[in-house]
Design a protein around this motif. Structure first.
Motif, PDB file in Angstrom:
ATOM      1  N   ASP A  53       0.837  -1.196   0.000  1.00 35.24           N
ATOM      2  CA  ASP A  53       0.000   0.000   0.000  1.00 35.24           C
ATOM      3  C   ASP A  53       0.877   1.253   0.000  1.00 35.24           C
ATOM      4  N   ALA A  54       0.233   2.410  -0.130  1.00 40.29           N
ATOM      5  CA  ALA A  54       0.946   3.682  -0.240  1.00 40.29           C
ATOM      6  C   ALA A  54       1.760   4.002   1.009  1.00 40.29           C
ATOM      7  N   VAL A  55       1.230   3.690   2.172  1.00 43.00           N
ATOM      8  CA  VAL A  55       1.943   3.995   3.411  1.00 43.00           C
ATOM      9  C   VAL A  55       3.237   3.190   3.502  1.00 43.00           C
ATOM     10  N   THR A  56       3.168   1.913   3.180  1.00 38.33           N
ATOM     11  CA  THR A  56       4.369   1.073   3.202  1.00 38.33           C
ATOM     12  C   THR A  56       5.406   1.614   2.225  1.00 38.33           C
ATOM     13  N   ALA A  57       4.976   1.990   1.042  1.00 37.45           N
ATOM     14  CA  ALA A  57       5.897   2.539   0.042  1.00 37.45           C
ATOM     15  C   ALA A  57       6.529   3.837   0.530  1.00 37.45           C
ATOM     16  N   ALA A  58       5.730   4.709   1.113  1.00 34.65           N
ATOM     17  CA  ALA A  58       6.246   5.998   1.594  1.00 34.65           C
ATOM     18  C   ALA A  58       7.214   5.813   2.754  1.00 34.65           C
ATOM     19  N   ARG A  59       6.929   4.871   3.621  1.00 32.53           N
ATOM     20  CA  ARG A  59       7.800   4.650   4.784  1.00 32.53           C
ATOM     21  C   ARG A  59       9.170   4.107   4.405  1.00 32.53           C
ATOM     22  N   GLU A  60       9.296   3.539   3.233  1.00 35.75           N
ATOM     23  CA  GLU A  60      10.598   3.045   2.766  1.00 35.75           C
ATOM     24  C   GLU A  60      11.568   4.196   2.498  1.00 35.75           C
ATOM     25  N   GLU A  61      11.014   5.409   2.326  1.00 36.85           N
ATOM     26  CA  GLU A  61      11.808   6.614   2.080  1.00 36.85           C
ATOM     27  C   GLU A  61      12.743   6.466   0.885  1.00 36.85           C
ATOM     28  N   SER A  62      12.256   5.770  -0.133  1.00 34.04           N
ATOM     29  CA  SER A  62      13.054   5.567  -1.344  1.00 34.04           C
ATOM     30  C   SER A  62      12.716   6.580  -2.430  1.00 34.04           C
ATOM     31  N   GLY A  63      11.686   7.374  -2.214  1.00 33.29           N
ATOM     32  CA  GLY A  63      11.238   8.326  -3.221  1.00 33.29           C
ATOM     33  C   GLY A  63      10.313   7.719  -4.257  1.00 33.29           C
ATOM     34  N   ILE A  64       9.896   6.470  -4.064  1.00 28.19           N
ATOM     35  CA  ILE A  64       9.069   5.802  -5.071  1.00 28.19           C
ATOM     36  C   ILE A  64       7.708   6.467  -5.226  1.00 28.19           C
ATOM     37  N   VAL A  65       7.127   6.953  -4.156  1.00 26.53           N
ATOM     38  CA  VAL A  65       5.816   7.615  -4.274  1.00 26.53           C
ATOM     39  C   VAL A  65       5.964   8.892  -5.104  1.00 26.53           C
ATOM     40  N   ASP A  66       7.052   9.631  -4.895  1.00 32.24           N
ATOM     41  CA  ASP A  66       7.331  10.816  -5.713  1.00 32.24           C
ATOM     42  C   ASP A  66       7.422  10.432  -7.189  1.00 32.24           C
ATOM     43  N   GLU A  67       8.127   9.352  -7.474  1.00 32.07           N
ATOM     44  CA  GLU A  67       8.271   8.901  -8.865  1.00 32.07           C
ATOM     45  C   GLU A  67       6.928   8.501  -9.454  1.00 32.07           C
ATOM     46  N   MET A  68       6.083   7.859  -8.666  1.00 28.49           N
ATOM     47  CA  MET A  68       4.767   7.467  -9.150  1.00 28.49           C
ATOM     48  C   MET A  68       3.938   8.696  -9.525  1.00 28.49           C
ATOM     49  N   VAL A  69       3.986   9.728  -8.689  1.00 28.42           N
ATOM     50  CA  VAL A  69       3.230  10.949  -8.970  1.00 28.42           C
ATOM     51  C   VAL A  69       3.785  11.626 -10.224  1.00 28.42           C
ATOM     52  N   ALA A  70       5.107  11.687 -10.358  1.00 25.62           N
ATOM     53  CA  ALA A  70       5.714  12.295 -11.548  1.00 25.62           C
ATOM     54  C   ALA A  70       5.341  11.512 -12.808  1.00 25.62           C
ATOM     55  N   GLU A  71       5.343  10.198 -12.735  1.00 21.05           N
ATOM     56  CA  GLU A  71       4.963   9.374 -13.895  1.00 21.05           C
ATOM     57  C   GLU A  71       3.486   9.559 -14.228  1.00 21.05           C
ATOM     58  N   ALA A  72       2.646   9.683 -13.204  1.00 24.38           N
ATOM     59  CA  ALA A  72       1.223   9.939 -13.451  1.00 24.38           C
ATOM     60  C   ALA A  72       1.050  11.258 -14.199  1.00 24.38           C
ATOM     61  N   HIS A  73       1.799  12.276 -13.801  1.00 22.51           N
ATOM     62  CA  HIS A  73       1.722  13.563 -14.496  1.00 22.51           C
ATOM     63  C   HIS A  73       2.139  13.405 -15.961  1.00 22.51           C
ATOM     64  N   GLU A  74       3.210  12.671 -16.219  1.00 20.06           N
ATOM     65  CA  GLU A  74       3.659  12.477 -17.601  1.00 20.06           C
ATOM     66  C   GLU A  74       2.614  11.712 -18.417  1.00 20.06           C
ATOM     67  N   ALA A  75       1.937  10.762 -17.809  1.00 25.53           N
ATOM     68  CA  ALA A  75       0.855  10.055 -18.501  1.00 25.53           C
ATOM     69  C   ALA A  75      -0.303  11.014 -18.795  1.00 25.53           C
TER      70      ALA A  75
END
Length: 118
Positions: A53-75
């Motif tokens: 889920d999103a919380v688990t991804a965000a807690r990893e502090e890898s920046g993956i949620v940021d990348e997902m949002v940026a990719e969504a914008h590009e789509a």
């Protein structure tokens, strides 16, 4: 965190075991059309690695949620919906409609959206 889950539908899409209409491929993300679209543009953006889920991804502090949002914008740019606007939705938990427990952002646009949703 395991990088994949052999029973996860989205991990199977990442592995190429289940077909999908891919719209963007990043080094750590994948974006594809939803098979049950709720708007003219309905794209799912996922990390290639498995997070439930999103919380688990965000807690990893890898920046993956940021990348997902940026990719969504590009789509959204590719589908021509940035000027009219778009919605990003992360469902977290079965009670709010998460049915695949691999974090994913829903990019919705191309029509008016009501508020509140649901």
């Amino acid at each position: 965190m395991d990088s994949s889950d052999s029973e996860c539908l989205f991990c199977k899409i990442v592995a190429g075991e289940v077909p999908a209409v891919i719209v963007r491929e990043g080094k750590r993300t994948l974006a594809f059309r939803d098979i049950n679209p709720q708007a003219p543009t309905h794209v799912l953006v996922i990390p290639r690695d498995h997070y439930p889920d999103a919380v688990t991804a965000a807690r990893e502090e890898s920046g993956i949620v940021d990348e997902m949002v940026a990719e969504a914008h590009e789509a959204a740019v590719a589908d021509g919906i940035t000027e009219s606007g778009y919605r990003l939705v992360f469902n977290t938990g079965a009670g709010v409609g998460q049915t695949v427990f691999h974090v994913h952002a829903h990019l919705l646009g191309g029509r008016g959206m009501e508020w509140p949703p649901g």
